[in-house]
Design an enzyme around this catalytic site. Structure first.
Site, short mmCIF file in Angstrom:
data_model
loop_
_atom_site.label_atom_id
_atom_site.label_comp_id
_atom_site.label_asym_id
_atom_site.label_seq_id
_atom_site.Cartn_x
_atom_site.Cartn_y
_atom_site.Cartn_z
N SER A 31 21.60 29.30 69.11
CA SER A 31 22.53 30.31 69.61
C SER A 31 22.15 30.84 71.00
CB SER A 31 22.71 31.46 68.61
OG SER A 31 21.47 31.95 68.17
N HIS A 48 28.21 28.23 65.03
CA HIS A 48 28.31 28.04 66.48
C HIS A 48 29.75 27.81 66.93
CE1 HIS A 48 23.75 27.09 66.33
NE2 HIS A 48 23.98 28.38 66.47
N GLY A 102 14.62 42.51 65.19
CA GLY A 102 15.96 42.63 65.75
C GLY A 102 16.79 43.73 65.11
N HIS A 126 18.32 37.72 65.79
CA HIS A 126 17.45 36.74 65.13
C HIS A 126 17.66 35.42 65.87
CE1 HIS A 126 18.04 39.91 62.17
NE2 HIS A 126 16.97 39.47 61.52
N ASP A 137 21.86 36.99 62.56
CA ASP A 137 21.68 35.70 61.88
C ASP A 137 20.30 35.66 61.22
OD1 ASP A 137 21.90 33.04 61.15
OD2 ASP A 137 21.44 32.27 63.16
N GLU A 153 13.08 37.84 68.47
CA GLU A 153 12.53 36.83 67.57
C GLU A 153 11.15 37.28 67.10
OE1 GLU A 153 13.57 34.11 65.85
OE2 GLU A 153 11.53 34.14 65.10
C1 SAM Z 1 18.49 31.50 61.12
S1 SAM Z 1 17.23 31.63 62.33
C2 SAM Z 1 18.06 31.94 63.82
C3 SAM Z 1 18.88 30.81 64.35
C4 SAM Z 1 19.60 31.09 65.65
N1 SAM Z 1 20.33 32.35 65.62
C5 SAM Z 1 20.56 29.97 66.00
O1 SAM Z 1 21.76 30.03 65.62
O2 SAM Z 1 20.14 29.03 66.67
C6 SAM Z 1 16.56 33.21 61.95
C7 SAM Z 1 15.38 33.60 62.83
O3 SAM Z 1 15.10 34.99 62.63
C8 SAM Z 1 13.71 35.20 62.74
N2 SAM Z 1 13.47 36.50 62.11
C9 SAM Z 1 13.32 36.80 60.79
N3 SAM Z 1 13.28 38.12 60.61
C10 SAM Z 1 13.45 38.69 61.84
C11 SAM Z 1 13.56 40.02 62.30
N4 SAM Z 1 13.49 41.06 61.45
N5 SAM Z 1 13.75 40.25 63.62
C12 SAM Z 1 13.83 39.21 64.51
N6 SAM Z 1 13.73 37.90 64.12
C13 SAM Z 1 13.55 37.66 62.80
C14 SAM Z 1 13.11 33.99 62.08
O4 SAM Z 1 11.78 33.78 62.53
C15 SAM Z 1 14.08 32.88 62.52
O5 SAM Z 1 13.62 32.24 63.68
#
Ligand code: SAM
Length: 280
Positions: free
Chosen positions: A100, A19, A144, A42, A164, A118
Site C-alpha cells: 500500500s 488495493h 499506528g 499498518h 490494515d 509500522e
Molecule cells: C497486513 S500488513 C500491512 C500491509 C500493507 N498495508 C499493504 O497493503 O501492503 C500489517 C502490518 O501491520 C504491522 N503492525 C501490526 N500491529 C501494528 C501496530 N499496532 N501499529 C503499526 N503497525 C503494526 C505488522 O507488522 C504488518 O507489517
C-alpha cells in the site's frame, strides 16, 4: 512480539481487493487540486520482490495478482489496478508487488503528504529506507492506532486513512473500532478504509455491523470470498474492505468488479461477493 510478515501473503486475493479499492479511492481524491494526506496505520515493508523466499514459501500471489496478469477481459477498475502494478514491473514479467505505501506513494502529487506507521523492526527499516528521505513523507516506527490521533484532522482537511492491521491479536478488532470512533470525532469527513479478514469467528463476522454503526455519513462494504468454509472452522474464507465516507463513484465502479473477481479468484467455484453501501 509481532510474528506477522506481509511478505508471506503479498499479492494474494486479499491484497487484490484491498488495493483495487484503495486505488479507486485515491484516484477520486486526485480529482480535486487541493492536497490530501494519506495515512497508512499498518504499512508493512512498502514493496515486495516475489522471488523472495517469504513470498515463494506459500506463493499466495499465484492465487491473486498472478491470475489477473495477462487477462484481457477485466472490468475497468481491475484493468486500472493491473496497469498500475505493471508500472512496477518494467519488462512485463510479474516480479515486484507494491504494498500500500508504494501504491499510494506513486499516486501522490506535490501537494499531497504521506504518513506511514509500522511496528515490525525489519519491515520498518525497509519502509524507511525507501520513503524516509522524501520531503512529503514521514515514516514512524510506532503504533499506528495510537499515532493516528495526533494526525487528525490533517492541515488540508482532506485525508484518506488505510487501517490494515494483521489481526494477530483478538484485541486488534476492539482497538480498530475504538481508534476509528476517536478518529471520526476528530475528522468526520475523512475517508477511512478498513481491511478485515473473513473468518468463521464472531469478531470477524460482527465487524461490518460495528463499522456501519460508526458511519452515519455514509459507507461502502465490499467483501470477496474465495474459499469455502472448512468443517474445522479454521482458515481464511476471503476478506473485506469497509470504506467510511466513500468518494462519489466508487460504489458504481465496483459493481462489475466484485462478481468478476469472485468468478476469477474463487477456488473450486467457492467465489462469492457482497457489495453494499449507504448514503444518507
Ligand atoms: C497486513 S500488513 C500491512 C500491509 C500493507 N498495508 C499493504 O497493503 O501492503 C500489517 C502490518 O501491520 C504491522 N503492525 C501490526 N500491529 C501494528 C501496530 N499496532 N501499529 C503499526 N503497525 C503494526 C505488522 O507488522 C504488518 O507489517
Amino acid at each position: 512480539m509481532l510474528a506477522y510478515r506481509h511478505a508471506f501473503h503479498v499479492g494474494n486475493p486479499a491484497d487484490v481487493l484491498k488495493h483495487i479499492v484503495l486505488l479507486g479511492v485515491l484516484e477520486r481524491m486526485a480529482a480535486k487540486d487541493k492536497g490530501y494526506w494519506y495515512i497508512d496505520t499498518h504499512a508493512g515493508a512498502g514493496s515486495y520482490q516475489l522471488s523472495d523466499r517469504m513470498a515463494q514459501r506459500l506463493a499466495e500471489y499465484q492465487t491473486g495478482i498472478g491470475l489477473l496478469w495477462g487477462r484481457k477481459d477485466m472490468p475497468s477498475s481491475v484493468a486500472a489496478y493491473v496497469k498500475h502494478i505493471r508500472t512496477f514491473n518494467a519488462g512485463g514479467e510479474l516480479r515486484t508487488y507494491p504494498g500500500s505505501p508504494a501504491l499510494a506513494g506513486s499516486m501522490l502529487r506535490p501537494q499531497d503528504h504521506m504518513r506511514l506507521f509500522e511496528l515490525h523492526s525489519t519491515d520498518f527499516r525497509l519502509l524507511d529506507a525507501t520513503w524516509g528521505q522524501q520531503s512529503h513523507v514521514e515514516v514512524r516506527h510506532s503504533d499506528g492506532f495510537a499515532g493516528l490521533k495526533a494526525m487528525l484532522p490533517p492541515p488540508t482537511r482532506r485525508g484518506v486513512v488505510l487501517l490494515d492491521p494483521s489481526y494477530e491479536l483478538d484485541s486488534d478488532y476492539g482497538q480498530l473500532v475504538a481508534s476509528l470512533r476517536d478518529a471520526i470525532t476528530r475528522f468526520a469527513t475523512g475517508v477511512y478504509c478498513v481491511w478485515y479478514p473473513q473468518l468463521q469467528s464472531l469478531e470477524s463476522i460482527r465487524l461490518p455491523k460495528r463499522l456501519k454503526a460508526l458511519s452515519p455519513a455514509g459507507w461502502l462494504h465490499a467483501q470477496l470470498s474465495t474459499a469455502a468454509p472448512r468443517p474445522d472452522g479454521f482458515g481464511l474464507l476471503g476478506s473485506g474492505m469497509f470504506v467510511i465516507n466513500p468518494p462519489f463513484g466508487l460504489h458504481e465502479s465496483l459493481k462489475a468488479t466484485l462478481p468478476w473477481l469472485a468468478r476469477t479468484l474463487g477456488q473450486d467455484g467457492a467465489g462469492k461477493h457482497v457489495l453494499e453501501g449507504h448514503t444518507p
